[in-house]
Scaffold this active site. Structure first.
Site, PDB file in Angstrom:
ATOM      1  N   ASP A  31       0.844  -1.196   0.000  1.00 36.19           N
ATOM      2  CA  ASP A  31       0.000   0.000   0.000  1.00 36.19           C
ATOM      3  C   ASP A  31       0.883   1.252   0.000  1.00 36.19           C
ATOM      4  OD1 ASP A  31      -3.225   0.519   0.919  1.00 36.19           O
ATOM      5  OD2 ASP A  31      -1.831   2.204   1.081  1.00 36.19           O
ATOM      6  N   ILE A  32       0.506   2.242  -0.797  1.00 36.25           N
ATOM      7  CA  ILE A  32       1.302   3.460  -0.946  1.00 36.25           C
ATOM      8  C   ILE A  32       1.239   4.328   0.312  1.00 36.25           C
ATOM      9  CG2 ILE A  32      -0.476   5.010  -1.910  1.00 36.25           C
ATOM     10  CD1 ILE A  32       1.588   5.734  -4.120  1.00 36.25           C
ATOM     11  N   ASN A  86     -13.153  -3.006   2.242  1.00 34.99           N
ATOM     12  CA  ASN A  86     -14.136  -1.939   2.360  1.00 34.99           C
ATOM     13  C   ASN A  86     -15.117  -2.051   1.202  1.00 34.99           C
ATOM     14  OD1 ASN A  86     -12.941  -0.851   4.694  1.00 34.99           O
ATOM     15  ND2 ASN A  86     -11.436   0.268   3.464  1.00 34.99           N
ATOM     16  N   GLY A  92     -15.465   3.491   3.583  1.00 42.69           N
ATOM     17  CA  GLY A  92     -14.069   3.889   3.418  1.00 42.69           C
ATOM     18  C   GLY A  92     -13.442   3.472   2.107  1.00 42.69           C
ATOM     19  N   GLN A  93     -14.238   2.878   1.201  1.00 44.95           N
ATOM     20  CA  GLN A  93     -13.664   2.470  -0.083  1.00 44.95           C
ATOM     21  C   GLN A  93     -13.409   3.698  -0.953  1.00 44.95           C
ATOM     22  OE1 GLN A  93     -16.010  -0.361  -2.352  1.00 44.95           O
ATOM     23  NE2 GLN A  93     -14.341  -0.724  -3.814  1.00 44.95           N
ATOM     24  N   HIS A  99     -10.375  -5.007  -3.355  1.00 41.72           N
ATOM     25  CA  HIS A  99      -9.046  -5.256  -2.793  1.00 41.72           C
ATOM     26  C   HIS A  99      -9.169  -5.684  -1.347  1.00 41.72           C
ATOM     27  CE1 HIS A  99     -10.089  -0.972  -2.556  1.00 41.72           C
ATOM     28  NE2 HIS A  99      -9.468  -0.954  -1.382  1.00 41.72           N
ATOM     29  N   LEU A 100      -8.281  -6.591  -0.988  1.00 40.69           N
ATOM     30  CA  LEU A 100      -8.155  -7.051   0.396  1.00 40.69           C
ATOM     31  C   LEU A 100      -6.969  -6.325   1.010  1.00 40.69           C
ATOM     32  CD1 LEU A 100      -8.996  -9.195   2.580  1.00 40.69           C
ATOM     33  CD2 LEU A 100      -7.148 -10.611   1.639  1.00 40.69           C
ATOM     34  N   HIS A 101      -7.243  -5.530   2.062  1.00 41.98           N
ATOM     35  CA  HIS A 101      -6.146  -4.950   2.839  1.00 41.98           C
ATOM     36  C   HIS A 101      -5.612  -6.027   3.784  1.00 41.98           C
ATOM     37  CE1 HIS A 101      -6.909  -0.526   2.213  1.00 41.98           C
ATOM     38  NE2 HIS A 101      -8.139  -0.950   1.963  1.00 41.98           N
TER      39      HIS A 101
HETATM   40  P1  AMP Z   1      -9.757   1.717   0.110  1.00 44.51           P
HETATM   41  O1  AMP Z   1      -9.804   3.025   0.860  1.00 44.51           O
HETATM   42  O2  AMP Z   1     -10.229   0.534   0.906  1.00 44.51           O
HETATM   43  O3  AMP Z   1     -10.436   1.841  -1.244  1.00 44.51           O
HETATM   44  O4  AMP Z   1      -8.222   1.417  -0.114  1.00 44.51           O
HETATM   45  C1  AMP Z   1      -7.496   1.907  -1.195  1.00 44.51           C
HETATM   46  C2  AMP Z   1      -6.054   1.773  -0.812  1.00 44.51           C
HETATM   47  O5  AMP Z   1      -5.268   1.908  -1.981  1.00 44.51           O
HETATM   48  C3  AMP Z   1      -5.563   2.839   0.177  1.00 44.51           C
HETATM   49  O6  AMP Z   1      -5.039   2.193   1.335  1.00 44.51           O
HETATM   50  C4  AMP Z   1      -4.496   3.577  -0.604  1.00 44.51           C
HETATM   51  O7  AMP Z   1      -3.413   3.997   0.200  1.00 44.51           O
HETATM   52  C5  AMP Z   1      -4.076   2.552  -1.640  1.00 44.51           C
HETATM   53  N1  AMP Z   1      -3.532   3.105  -2.872  1.00 44.51           N
HETATM   54  C6  AMP Z   1      -4.043   4.103  -3.634  1.00 44.51           C
HETATM   55  N2  AMP Z   1      -3.276   4.305  -4.715  1.00 44.51           N
HETATM   56  C7  AMP Z   1      -2.244   3.406  -4.629  1.00 44.51           C
HETATM   57  C8  AMP Z   1      -1.109   3.135  -5.445  1.00 44.51           C
HETATM   58  N3  AMP Z   1      -0.859   3.819  -6.579  1.00 44.51           N
HETATM   59  N4  AMP Z   1      -0.262   2.156  -5.041  1.00 44.51           N
HETATM   60  C9  AMP Z   1      -0.490   1.474  -3.897  1.00 44.51           C
HETATM   61  N5  AMP Z   1      -1.554   1.684  -3.102  1.00 44.51           N
HETATM   62  C10 AMP Z   1      -2.413   2.643  -3.456  1.00 44.51           C
END
Ligand code: AMP
Ligand code: ZN
Length: 113
Positions: A31-32, A86, A92-93, A99-101
Site C-alpha cells: 500500500d502506498i 471496504n 471507506g472504499q 481489494h483485500l487490505h
Molecule cells: P480503500 O480506501 O479501501 O479503497 O483502499 C485503497 C487503498 O489503496 C488505500 O489504502 C491507498 O493507500 C491505496 N492506494 C491508492 N493508490 C495506490 C497506489 N498507486 N499504489 C499502492 N496503493 C495505493
C-alpha cells in the site's frame, strides 16, 4: 484502450507499484500509504468494483485472494493480521476495484473507526 481503473493500470504495469506477488489470477502490492508496519493489498486480476459485485462464479477467486493474503502475511512476518475489504464509500472504499487490505505488525483495536 486502457482501463480507467487505477488498480487495473497497476496490474497492466501502466502505473508502478511495489509488487509482492503475482500469478494468473491475483496481484499483491504494498500500500502506498501504509497504516501499519505491514500493509499490502491483494486484488483479483478480474475487475470487480467491490465485494458487492462478487458473483457465484467468483467465489473460488475471492477465496484465493484471502488465502494468498494470509500466506503473504505469514511470509512477511505478520502471521497475526487484519484482513479488510471496504465495500462502498461510506465504509471507506476509495478505489473501486475489489481489494483485500492485509495489515499487521502492530496491535489492532476493535471496532475500527
Ligand atoms: P480503500 O480506501 O479501501 O479503497 O483502499 C485503497 C487503498 O489503496 C488505500 O489504502 C491507498 O493507500 C491505496 N492506494 C491508492 N493508490 C495506490 C497506489 N498507486 N499504489 C499502492 N496503493 C495505493
Ligand atoms: Zn480495475
Amino acid at each position: 484502450m486502457s482501463s480507467p481503473c487505477l488498480f487495473c493500470k497497476i496490474i497492466a504495469g501502466e502505473i508502478p507499484a511495489k509488487k509482492l506477488f503475482e500469478d494468473e489470477d491475483v496481484f499483491a502490492f504494498w500500500d502506498i500509504s501504509p497504516q501499519a508496519p505491514t500493509h499490502f493489498l491483494v486484488i483479483p486480476k478480474k475487475h470487480l468494483s467491490g465485494p458487492g459485485a462478487i458473483l457465484n462464479e467468483d467465489e473460488a477467486l475471492i477465496g484465493k485472494v484471502v488465502r494468498i493474503g494470509a500466506q503473504l502475511a505469514r511470509e512477511n512476518g505478520a502471521e497475526q493480521c487484519r484482513l479488510v475489504m471496504n465495500n462502498g464509500a461510506e465504509a471507506g472504499q476509495t478505489v473501486f476495484h475489489l481489494h483485500l487490505h492485509v495489515l499487521g505488525g502492530r496491535p489492532m483495536s476493535w471496532p475500527p473507526g
